[in-house]
Write an enzyme that holds these catalytic residues in place. Structure first.
Site, PDB file in Angstrom:
ATOM      1  N   GLY A 239     -16.644 -36.425  64.923  1.00 32.66           N
ATOM      2  CA  GLY A 239     -17.996 -36.336  65.478  1.00 32.66           C
ATOM      3  C   GLY A 239     -18.145 -36.465  66.969  1.00 32.66           C
ATOM      4  N   PRO A 276     -11.292 -35.993  64.073  1.00 34.61           N
ATOM      5  CA  PRO A 276     -11.944 -35.118  65.055  1.00 34.61           C
ATOM      6  C   PRO A 276     -11.654 -33.647  64.775  1.00 34.61           C
ATOM      7  CG  PRO A 276      -9.989 -36.128  66.008  1.00 34.61           C
ATOM      8  CD  PRO A 276     -10.124 -36.697  64.612  1.00 34.61           C
ATOM      9  N   GLY A 277     -12.641 -32.820  64.967  1.00 33.84           N
ATOM     10  CA  GLY A 277     -12.469 -31.377  64.849  1.00 33.84           C
ATOM     11  C   GLY A 277     -12.895 -30.726  66.149  1.00 33.84           C
ATOM     12  N   ARG A 278     -14.196 -30.731  66.362  1.00 37.74           N
ATOM     13  CA  ARG A 278     -14.784 -30.072  67.531  1.00 37.74           C
ATOM     14  C   ARG A 278     -14.140 -30.519  68.839  1.00 37.74           C
ATOM     15  NH1 ARG A 278     -20.051 -28.276  67.516  1.00 37.74           N
ATOM     16  NH2 ARG A 278     -20.500 -29.641  65.762  1.00 37.74           N
ATOM     17  N   ARG A 314     -23.258 -20.219  65.718  1.00 36.03           N
ATOM     18  CA  ARG A 314     -23.879 -21.467  66.176  1.00 36.03           C
ATOM     19  C   ARG A 314     -25.210 -21.281  66.911  1.00 36.03           C
ATOM     20  NH1 ARG A 314     -22.008 -24.478  69.412  1.00 36.03           N
ATOM     21  NH2 ARG A 314     -22.631 -26.428  68.466  1.00 36.03           N
ATOM     22  N   CYS A 346     -29.025  -6.637  63.067  1.00 35.07           N
ATOM     23  CA  CYS A 346     -30.456  -6.374  62.911  1.00 35.07           C
ATOM     24  C   CYS A 346     -31.230  -7.630  62.546  1.00 35.07           C
ATOM     25  CB  CYS A 346     -30.651  -5.285  61.878  1.00 35.07           C
ATOM     26  SG  CYS A 346     -29.791  -3.789  62.358  1.00 35.07           S
ATOM     27  N   GLU A 347     -31.255  -8.580  63.456  1.00 30.61           N
ATOM     28  CA  GLU A 347     -31.984  -9.841  63.301  1.00 30.61           C
ATOM     29  C   GLU A 347     -32.380 -10.278  64.702  1.00 30.61           C
ATOM     30  OE1 GLU A 347     -32.079 -12.143  60.527  1.00 30.61           O
ATOM     31  OE2 GLU A 347     -30.594 -11.260  59.183  1.00 30.61           O
ATOM     32  N   TYR A 375     -15.999 -24.275  64.848  1.00 31.95           N
ATOM     33  CA  TYR A 375     -17.154 -23.750  64.120  1.00 31.95           C
ATOM     34  C   TYR A 375     -17.532 -22.370  64.643  1.00 31.95           C
ATOM     35  CZ  TYR A 375     -17.011 -28.656  62.936  1.00 31.95           C
ATOM     36  OH  TYR A 375     -16.567 -29.890  62.534  1.00 31.95           O
TER      37      TYR A 375
HETATM   38  C1  LIG Z   1     -17.279 -32.143  59.909  1.00 36.27           C
HETATM   39  C2  LIG Z   1     -16.530 -33.378  59.610  1.00 36.27           C
HETATM   40  C3  LIG Z   1     -15.627 -33.892  60.538  1.00 36.27           C
HETATM   41  C4  LIG Z   1     -15.396 -33.294  61.904  1.00 36.27           C
HETATM   42  O1  LIG Z   1     -16.496 -33.382  62.729  1.00 36.27           O
HETATM   43  P1  LIG Z   1     -16.335 -32.969  64.281  1.00 36.27           P
HETATM   44  O2  LIG Z   1     -17.699 -33.121  64.815  1.00 36.27           O
HETATM   45  O3  LIG Z   1     -15.864 -31.574  64.310  1.00 36.27           O
HETATM   46  O4  LIG Z   1     -15.375 -33.908  64.900  1.00 36.27           O
HETATM   47  C5  LIG Z   1     -14.897 -35.011  60.177  1.00 36.27           C
HETATM   48  N1  LIG Z   1     -15.065 -35.604  58.976  1.00 36.27           N
HETATM   49  C6  LIG Z   1     -15.926 -35.135  58.056  1.00 36.27           C
HETATM   50  C7  LIG Z   1     -16.044 -35.817  56.756  1.00 36.27           C
HETATM   51  C8  LIG Z   1     -16.692 -34.007  58.334  1.00 36.27           C
HETATM   52  O5  LIG Z   1     -17.542 -33.547  57.427  1.00 36.27           O
END
Ligand SMILES: *Cc1c(COP(=O)(O)O)cnc(C)c1O
Length: 421
Positions: A239, A276-278, A314, A346-347, A375
């Site tokens: 997050g 972490p992802g984002r 997004r 077309c949106e 994402y």
């Molecule tokens: C989406 C998600 C993440 C990753 O969130 P980021 O904002 O991309 O870091 C981690 N854990 C869970 C359970 C999620 O659903």
């Protein structure tokens, strides 16, 4: 910091001009920087180097096999939310012992897949799911490690579509009921309670909600331990936000986030997992697109580009902002003008940015949407029968296509017309 910089007036990914990739692979195209991915992963690892930990990359943010392989080779674990993501993590060579399975609606088939293939832990999100997992594991003669995702009822102060830690959200069990649910988990066969899981949302730009949630987890750890549960692992979710605007106040750094973790739960002696992802992949990717037309409207100019909402959802989905930059650097002091940057779908929602300040643009010019690594490609669709956008990974002065653009034959070949039509 990322590795998308102008060199001699041209935007590069590491040591490769983006225009060169667009020429060879075609446009639109996602381009990722390996050095940026490595750097960002290293920052999280460093932020937790004071304790035993595992950084589990959130596969849903970017699930390309090459990206997963790169992360896995660095020692990352994986946070998966579907059987498909589990398969991707395994196909990228990540062992089951480093895969965490999250998600509110795991099916029995998905849980079986993960038990058979090996799993570090299931993050349980509801009592019905917990009972289903228990019955399945017991029937397989397995004992599976579980953490229960608690919903701490904390306002993450982010976009409502990516907030997950309030009582109104579908995620986890209310923290007020945790004692009861852990008691049942301990009684159920096939489950081994190992920890607590929490994830309050995405694109958080302030540490206060993390601090509040983790403090509640620390308190709960004490309560559960007093009831005899062996809480040895805390999964603190993902997050942490990223700067989507160059000129913006930057969100906290991983090292500051790590300090909040240490401050709130560091004294508990638990192994720490984060997801972490984002923050790892967001600024490690751009979407390159070509201007198809410059259209003079009544009161504005439209830049009609060959990327659209189906390629990068997004902005349409969250009203998200992506900085848009020309691949040819504007001369210092060159005049800029506002454009509404739109795709061909077309949106009316197929609008990337209104009033983007860009130098004078012409058909054939190339632009890049920055911060598009997370994402982005994973949310792409073939809406309007537009082929899925390809992906490229750059490493130093070379690059590889890590997902090719499908051909129209492949796209049409997936449909079939029944004999009775
Ligand atoms: C989406 C998600 C993440 C990753 O969130 P980021 O904002 O991309 O870091 C981690 N854990 C869970 C359970 C999620 O659903």
């Amino acid at each position: 910091m990322d590795h998308f910089l102008y060199q001699d007036g041209e935007l590069f990914a590491e040591d490769v001009p983006l225009s060169c990739i667009a020429r060879q692979v075609g446009s639109p195209v996602y381009v990722y920087s390996a050095a940026t991915l490595r750097r960002h992963f290293g920052l999280f690892r460093q932020a937790l180097d004071w304790t035993e930990h595992l950084v589990c990359f959130a596969v849903k943010s970017n699930s390309n096999l090459a990206v997963l392989k790169l992360m896995g080779d660095l020692g990352a674990g994986m946070d998966v939310v579907s059987g498909g993501e589990y398969r991707r993590a395994k196909a990228a060579g990540v062992p089951g012992e480093r895969i965490v399975f999250s998600g509110v609606g795991k099916t029995v088939a998905e849980m079986r897949l993960a038990i058979e293939g090996g799993i570090r832990q299931f993050n349980i999100e509801s009592e019905p799911e917990m009972r289903a997992l228990s019955a399945l594991a017991a029937s397989m003669g397995a004992e599976v490690p579980v953490a229960i995702r608690v919903n701490p009822d904390v306002d993450a102060k982010t976009h409502e579509k990516i907030a997950t830690g309030k009582a109104e959200n579908k995620f986890g069990i209310p923290i007020s009921r945790a004692v009861e649910v852990y008691a049942e988990a301990a009684r159920l066969p096939g489950l081994k309670v190992v920890g607590i899981d929490v994830h309050i949302g995405s694109q958080l730009t302030d540490l206060a909600p993390f601090r509040a949630a983790y403090a509640k987890v620390a308190e709960l750890t004490g309560v559960l331990r007093a009831k005899g549960h062996a809480i040895t692992r805390l999964d603190l979710g993902g997050g942490l936000g990223i700067p989507y605007r160059r000129d913006n106040n930057a969100p906290p750094l991983p090292i500051e986030y790590g300090a909040v973790i240490r401050e709130t739960v560091g004294h508990l002696g638990c192994e720490i997992e984060i997801e972490p992802g984002r923050n790892i992949v967001g600024n490690a990717g751009v979407l390159v697109s070509e201007v198809i037309y410059v259209k003079r409207g009544e009161d504005r100019d439209f830049l009609i580009v060959d990327a659209a909402m189906n390629d990068l959802l997004r902005p349409a989905m969250y009203g998200a902002h992506h900085d848009i930059v020309p691949l040819v650097e504007a001369a210092p002091g060159a005049a800029v003008q506002p454009y509404d940057v739109v795709g061909p779908v077309c949106e009316s929602g197929d609008t990337f940015q209104k009033g983007a300040e860009l130098p004078g643009m012409a058909a054939g010019d190339l632009i890049a949407f920055r911060s598009a690594g997370a994402y982005g490609a994973v949310m792409a669709s073939e809406y309007n029968s537009r082929p899925l956008v390809p992906e490229v990974l750059v490493e130093g002065d070379h690059f590889a296509v890590i997902r090719a653009r499908p051909t129209f034959e492949e796209m049409l070949g997936r449909d079939s017309i029944p004999a009775w039509l």
